[in-house]
Write a protein that holds these residues in place. Structure first.
Motif, short mmCIF file in Angstrom:
data_model
loop_
_atom_site.label_atom_id
_atom_site.label_comp_id
_atom_site.label_asym_id
_atom_site.label_seq_id
_atom_site.Cartn_x
_atom_site.Cartn_y
_atom_site.Cartn_z
N UNK A 269 0.85 -1.26 0.07
CA UNK A 269 -0.10 0.02 -0.07
C UNK A 269 0.94 1.29 0.02
N UNK B 78 3.00 2.32 2.03
CA UNK B 78 3.24 3.16 3.04
C UNK B 78 4.74 3.39 3.47
N UNK C 11 -3.07 7.80 -2.68
CA UNK C 11 -4.25 8.03 -1.64
C UNK C 11 -5.29 7.18 -2.11
N UNK D 290 -4.58 3.58 -1.50
CA UNK D 290 -4.44 3.09 -0.11
C UNK D 290 -5.96 2.84 0.57
N UNK E 122 -5.16 -1.34 5.90
CA UNK E 122 -4.18 -2.19 6.67
C UNK E 122 -4.58 -2.03 8.09
N UNK F 278 -2.40 -2.48 12.05
CA UNK F 278 -1.14 -2.62 12.21
C UNK F 278 -0.86 -3.50 13.53
N UNK G 272 -4.14 0.78 16.72
CA UNK G 272 -4.07 2.28 16.93
C UNK G 272 -5.37 3.14 16.37
N UNK H 141 -8.03 6.13 16.51
CA UNK H 141 -7.82 7.50 16.64
C UNK H 141 -8.54 8.01 17.96
N UNK I 49 -14.37 7.58 9.87
CA UNK I 49 -13.41 8.48 9.20
C UNK I 49 -13.18 8.19 7.81
N UNK J 120 -13.80 11.14 4.67
CA UNK J 120 -12.92 11.64 3.68
C UNK J 120 -12.88 11.21 2.31
N UNK K 240 0.08 6.97 10.71
CA UNK K 240 0.11 5.55 9.88
C UNK K 240 -1.29 5.26 9.64
N UNK L 61 -4.09 6.94 9.61
CA UNK L 61 -4.87 7.69 8.67
C UNK L 61 -4.35 7.54 7.42
N UNK L 62 -3.15 7.43 7.29
CA UNK L 62 -2.52 7.45 5.87
C UNK L 62 -3.07 6.08 5.31
N UNK L 63 -2.98 5.02 5.90
CA UNK L 63 -3.45 3.92 5.60
C UNK L 63 -4.88 3.72 5.18
N UNK M 197 -5.99 8.68 3.66
CA UNK M 197 -5.99 10.08 3.97
C UNK M 197 -4.76 11.01 3.56
#
Lengths: 272, 464
Positions: A71, A73, A101, A104, A109, A111, A115, A117, A127, A131, B348, B350-352, B355
């Protein structure tokens, strides 16, 4: 194909004998450099759709690095250089005309450490759809959030407290929230980077069940340190060692009858 | 004498350390000696502390007592009405001191000479007693420690308690200083409003809601009645106006600079730009005031005239702009640190999800960093409200009740400074007004801090 072996005598990278017909992700001659360090060496692999593929190997073998190529990253790390070709649905994802963008959004993904938000459970899942403008109305968005939480097997536990903070959940719930968040933008592929390494065995079992359920709708690639986990959840397995893809094949075949000496040694616990 | 006391103290403390640690070492080295609970260093430290603390306490209590006794003895040679008059008392004490030092001009009276002799003898005897008591008590406590030293003696844990006590003491000093300042300002404020001996004092309501500020005091009796007014509203509006201008300038500039530095700039550029930005915070405010008064204010005036506006040569706008410049580094540097401390895993995540960088910053990073950013703003606002020099030079002294940034205004701090500069008598309403202003200033900043904390608590998004 001839290549430098970097001091590993038997390091012949695995080249698939015949490409799988339903390959979702196709990687050819992928090399990754972190500054001076050659982290991934000529990796070739085909990842099938609607299946789980596991990347196994000792720490520092490059499996996570390779995962993060899919992706892009790795773009966020300035010293990282990727060469070679990675195609998703026959489209080169390193083509300059491709919008990273959007890539992705198609390649979700999850992790190693959950994580979420620091927002409410609802906002965490909403979210991505927000977007990308996936919901036309508030009702649409509610539906996406509910569906995603249901698919991630979290809905019944949190349906009465969708406005509570996502960081207040337990570790396993947080990780399922992150999976729901990834699902919410309806990707084709989900990358999971050791998704259970921070979880207790019960939470791990739930995530593994979930991965098995998700398999029918997504192409899932999971990096794991646990060979049992790879054996339990995956259909195909790839073994990485020192940046080289040593062997790849049906999970059953890899674990019962590996072709390579090093694969056998790793699986039987002689090193790693 | 003080020097002798402290030289003795240092010498004894060193000796105490040596004795106690040596004793522990002997215990350890003894044949079939048991293992020590603590390292000999801790025994030594404990010995040193055992000496140090009593000696310091004896000095702190003994010295003032000796001084008091000597003074009492000296005044026994004078009639009691002299001794009870504070002015006379001061004169006599100074004379006594001068005689002892041999600096007395002329021929002292018999009483004065006797007083000096008595003072000096009491004083030196008293100090010897203090020294003796200190040494005796110190040694006694040292020997108490020495007698308790055994392999099982927990010197390490006891020393820990001493460390805790020292830390608590340090914290207390800071807190008590603050409390002391608040109470002293409060007392003078109380006098300003309620001291019946004070002429021309306003009522609390007149002060808080009055719209005219004119703190004049009659210098001579023949000047007659001078109209005074202690309405604090013009000062408050002036302060708030200038602070508002400053924060409107510095808020966006500082925050955007912080976002650029922490999220977009290359590490090399950041390493170079951040210290330069921080130098701005190091410019003395008097220099900035200069800049405001001599460069910015005339420029604004010229620009205003070009547009046909009537601009005062000292304007709230000039002071506010330069003050905004001053507080940019507070906002940018602190916000930058806070944004940097947002975990990479959130970015990470958010990017994933696909965004973009600005979406990530807007929706994930800034909310997570909000508490820190708000406190950066609060610090900047407190600095702006308390800033004096720039405003003195650029905003003027005229207490105009206005919201027009092109007019001259004055602030609370400027008035405090103006009132207290020069020779002052501390029984006039004019002087005490400064304390009332200081108290209000303190109260306003306190309120702002409390409000900010409420905002942070309400909207904080806690990670980890």
């Amino acid at each position: 194909m001839d290549m430098t072996t970097q001091g590993i005598p038997t390091a012949q990278p695995y080249v698939p004998a015949k490409p799988a017909t339903a390959a979702k992700v196709v990687a050819r001659n992928v090399n990754v450099h972190y500054g001076e360090k050659h982290a991934i060496k000529d990796v070739n692999v085909d990842v099938p759709d609607q299946a789980v593929m596991a990347f196994i190997g000792p720490s520092g073998c490059g499996k996570s690095t390779f995962l993060r190529c899919i992706n892009r990253m790795n773009d966020t790390i300035p010293i990282c250089r990727v060469s070679g070709k990675i195609e998703i649905d026959s489209r080169d994802i390193y083509d300059p005309s491709l919008d990273v963008v959007q890539l992705r959004a198609r390649v979700g993904m999850v992790f190693q450490k959950p994580n979420p938000f620091p927002k409410s459970i609802y906002e965490n899942v909403a979210y991505g759809p927000r977007i990308h403008g996936l919901a036309k109305s508030k009702t649409d968005l509610d539906e996406i959030v509910t569906m995603s939480l249901q698919k991630a097997g979290l809905f019944n536990e949190v349906k009465d407290r969708l406005n509570d903070s996502g960081t207040g959940l337990s570790g396993g719930q947080q990780q399922r929230l992150c999976i729901a968040r990834a699902i919410a933008v309806s990707p084709d592929i989900i990358l999971m980077d050791e998704p259970c390494s921070a979880l207790d065995p019960i939470a791990t079992a739930r995530i593994e069940e979930l991965i098995d359920e998700l398999r029918s709708n997504f192409c899932i690639i999971i990096v794991t340190h646990s060979m049992q986990q790879a054996a339990r959840v995956s259909q195909r397995t790839a073994f990485f060692h020192l940046g080289v893809l040593v062997e790849e094949g049906e999970t059953e075949a890899i674990f019962t009858n590996p072709r390579e000496e090093r694969t056998r040694d790793y699986i039987t616990g002689r090193f790693g | 004498m003080t020097a002798i006391y402290f030289i003795t103290l240092v010498f004894l403390v060193a000796a105490g350390y040596f004795l106690a640690s040596q004793r522990a070492k002997v215990l350890r080295a003894a044949p079939n000696g048991a293992a020590l609970h603590s390292l000999p260093t801790y025994h030594g430290l404990l010995g040193a502390v055992a000496l140090f603390v009593p000696m310091l306490i004896v000095y702190a209590i003994g010295t003032p007592v000796v001084k008091m006794l000597a003074t009492t003895n000296a005044f026994s040679f004078f009639p009691s009405e002299l001794a009870s008059d504070p002015l006379q008392r001061g004169v006599i004490l100074r004379d006594v001191g001068n005689i002892i030092d041999g600096r007395y001009q002329g021929d002292p009276s018999a009483a004065l000479r006797d007083a000096a002799a008595s003072y000096s003898s009491t004083f030196s005897a008293g100090r010897l007693i203090v020294l003796g008591t200190g040494v005796v008590l110190g040694l006694a406590s040292l020997f108490l420690v020495l007698s308790r030293i055994s392999p099982a003696f927990r010197a390490r844990n006891l020393f820990e308690r001493f460390v805790i006590a020292v830390l608590i003491l340090c914290a207390l000093v800071a807190i008590l200083t603050t409390v002391g300042i608040v109470f002293s300002v409060m007392w003078e404020t109380y006098r300003f409003f309620f001291d019946p001996a004070l002429k021309g004092r306003p009522t609390v309501a007149q002060f808080l809601f009055g719209t005219e500020w004119n703190p004049q005091a009659a210098l001579r009796a023949d000047q007659g009645e001078i109209r005074t007014a202690f309405g604090f509203i013009p000062l408050l509006t002036g302060t708030l106006l200038i602070t508002l201008i400053a924060i409107v300038v510095a808020g966006p500039l500082g925050l955007f600079a912080a976002i650029y530095l922490s999220e977009y700039a290359t590490p090399r550029f950041r390493a170079f730009a951040k210290p330069i930005l921080e130098i701005l915070a190091g410019i003395p405010t008097v220099v900035l005031g200069f800049f405001a008064a001599l460069t910015v204010a005339p420029y604004i005036r010229g620009w205003g005239e070009g547009l046909g506006l009537d601009v005062a040569s000292e304007s709230a706008l000039a002071a506010g702009l330069v003050m905004g410049m001053m507080i940019i580094p507070f906002i940018s540097s602190l916000s930058d640190d806070v944004i940097n401390s947002v975990p990479q895993s959130l970015r990470d995540g958010a990017y994933a999800l696909g965004a973009t960088k600005s979406e990530t910053i807007k929706k994930v990073i800034l909310p997570a960093a909000l508490p820190g950013i708000v406190s950066a703003f609060m610090l900047a606002i407190s600095r702006a409200i308390g800033e004096t020099m720039i405003v003195v030079m650029a905003a003027g002294l005229a207490a105009n009740l206005t919201f027009n940034p092109l007019d001259a205004v004055t602030t609370i701090t400027v008035q405090i400074k103006t009132i207290l500069v020069g020779d002052q008598e501390f029984d006039s309403a004019k002087t005490l007004a400064a304390f009332a202003l200081g108290f209000v200033l303190f109260f306003v900043t306190l309120m702002l801090n409390i409000i900010a904390q409420q905002i942070v608590r309400r909207y904080r998004e806690q990670y980890d």
